[in-house]
Design a protein around this motif. Structure first.
Motif, PDB file in Angstrom:
ATOM      1  N   ARG A  89       0.890  -1.319  -0.015  1.00  0.00           N
ATOM      2  CA  ARG A  89      -0.107  -0.027   0.019  1.00  0.00           C
ATOM      3  C   ARG A  89       0.635   1.348  -0.011  1.00  0.00           C
ATOM      4  O   ARG A  89       0.614   2.161  -0.589  1.00  0.00           O
ATOM      5  N   ALA A  90       1.907   1.114   0.826  1.00  0.00           N
ATOM      6  CA  ALA A  90       3.038   2.456   0.924  1.00  0.00           C
ATOM      7  C   ALA A  90       3.368   2.637  -0.476  1.00  0.00           C
ATOM      8  O   ALA A  90       3.655   3.785  -0.966  1.00  0.00           O
ATOM      9  N   TYR A  91       4.072   1.540  -1.015  1.00  0.00           N
ATOM     10  CA  TYR A  91       4.752   1.563  -2.204  1.00  0.00           C
ATOM     11  C   TYR A  91       3.542   2.336  -3.411  1.00  0.00           C
ATOM     12  O   TYR A  91       4.197   3.154  -4.142  1.00  0.00           O
ATOM     13  N   SER A  92       2.649   1.694  -3.331  1.00  0.00           N
ATOM     14  CA  SER A  92       1.629   2.047  -4.502  1.00  0.00           C
ATOM     15  C   SER A  92       1.311   3.463  -4.211  1.00  0.00           C
ATOM     16  O   SER A  92       1.307   4.391  -5.252  1.00  0.00           O
ATOM     17  N   ALA A  93       1.144   3.836  -2.729  1.00  0.00           N
ATOM     18  CA  ALA A  93       0.747   5.357  -2.691  1.00  0.00           C
ATOM     19  C   ALA A  93       1.809   6.327  -2.999  1.00  0.00           C
ATOM     20  O   ALA A  93       1.664   7.389  -3.829  1.00  0.00           O
ATOM     21  N   LEU A  94       3.192   5.815  -2.792  1.00  0.00           N
ATOM     22  CA  LEU A  94       4.260   6.813  -3.058  1.00  0.00           C
ATOM     23  C   LEU A  94       4.654   6.860  -4.570  1.00  0.00           C
ATOM     24  O   LEU A  94       4.762   7.682  -4.968  1.00  0.00           O
ATOM     25  N   GLU A 129       2.587   6.503  -6.921  1.00  0.00           N
ATOM     26  CA  GLU A 129       1.529   7.301  -7.600  1.00  0.00           C
ATOM     27  C   GLU A 129       1.860   8.905  -7.515  1.00  0.00           C
ATOM     28  O   GLU A 129       1.744   9.523  -8.425  1.00  0.00           O
ATOM     29  N   GLU A 130       2.078   8.860  -6.303  1.00  0.00           N
ATOM     30  CA  GLU A 130       2.352  10.634  -6.023  1.00  0.00           C
ATOM     31  C   GLU A 130       3.771  10.934  -6.731  1.00  0.00           C
ATOM     32  O   GLU A 130       3.783  12.003  -7.177  1.00  0.00           O
ATOM     33  N   ARG A 151       1.786   9.959   7.555  1.00  0.00           N
ATOM     34  CA  ARG A 151       0.900  10.509   6.573  1.00  0.00           C
ATOM     35  C   ARG A 151       0.295   9.271   5.740  1.00  0.00           C
ATOM     36  O   ARG A 151      -1.031   9.235   5.523  1.00  0.00           O
ATOM     37  N   LEU A 152       0.918   8.038   5.830  1.00  0.00           N
ATOM     38  CA  LEU A 152       0.505   6.911   4.836  1.00  0.00           C
ATOM     39  C   LEU A 152      -0.573   5.801   5.907  1.00  0.00           C
ATOM     40  O   LEU A 152      -0.934   4.762   5.412  1.00  0.00           O
ATOM     41  N   GLN A 180       6.276  10.418   6.788  1.00  0.00           N
ATOM     42  CA  GLN A 180       5.604   9.457   5.761  1.00  0.00           C
ATOM     43  C   GLN A 180       5.012   8.284   6.329  1.00  0.00           C
ATOM     44  O   GLN A 180       3.872   7.822   5.794  1.00  0.00           O
TER      45      GLN A 180
END
Length: 220
Positions: A6-11, A13-14, A34-35, A31
């Motif tokens: 989840r953290a990888y996907s969010a970062l 995309e950002e 935040r995540l 981070q």
């Protein structure tokens, strides 16, 4: 989905969309909060992004989003050209080559009027890329192409919107798909080469146009 994923996907995309701009510091404490993940999965996510070349570690607990410049883009396209030309040749020789006739028709029917239509076109390109990977049937090649495409998302965002270039891209993709469908490996590879040459030229011109000249800086 695991917390690290989840953290990888969010970062990812950002970073790809520019929410996290080049040079942004990614502190572990900030981070993680935040995540909504602990530091262990965050570190795993940052390690993957480091391996992708999207971030760089400057200290044990500080990571920075990497920059992209013209030299990076040229180097990326050297790899992209070799991989995609090889994939086009393999696809044209594949038993699945005939499936590209439908993609040829889809590129024929594509139009670019409005943001929604352009989004549809980008999805069509994603479908083409997926079909190319399937037809090439080479896991190592597909893995390398996935890595290249991760960076291409950032590169495309840096290029300004050019209607004439996007229209040319439709025709270029249509020719590649038609060549693969016809089983013409040489034409498929050559059409891919021309498409990537034009894409790189357009991106670099966009970067040059966006960069302030020394004269404009002096007047600011």
């Amino acid at each position: 989905m695991r917390a690290s994923d989840r953290a990888y996907s969010a970062l990812l995309e950002e970073i790809q969309t520019g929410v996290l701009a080049p040079g942004t510091v990614l502190g572990e404490v900030e981070q993680s909060a935040r995540l909504g993940v602990s530091r262990t999965p965050l570190r795993a996510a940052l390690a993957r992004l480091t391996a992708d070349g999207l971030v760089a570690q400057t200290s044990p607990r500080i990571t920075v989003v990497t920059a992209v410049d013209g030299d990076d883009i040229r180097a990326l396209f050297v790899v992209r050209r070799a991989l995609e030309e090889a994939a086009a040749r393999l696809a044209a020789a594949s038993p699945r080559a005939a499936e590209f006739a439908a993609l040829t028709a889809a590129f024929d029917a594509a139009h670019l009027d409005g943001e929604a239509a352009r989004d549809d076109y980008y999805r069509l390109i994603a479908d083409f890329d997926a079909a190319l990977d399937e037809a090439a049937a080479n896991d190592y090649l597909a893995s390398a192409l996935r890595s290249v495409r991760t960076h291409l998302v950032r590169v495309r965002r840096l290029a300004r919107y050019q209607p004439e270039r996007l229209a040319a891209s439709v025709s270029e993709h249509r020719l590649i798909a038609a060549a693969i469908a016809a089983g013409d490996a040489d034409l498929a590879a050559h059409a891919t080469h021309v498409h990537l040459h034009n894409a790189l030229t357009s991106i670099l011109e966009s970067l040059d146009d966006a960069a302030p000249s020394p004269h404009r800086k002096a007047l600011a």
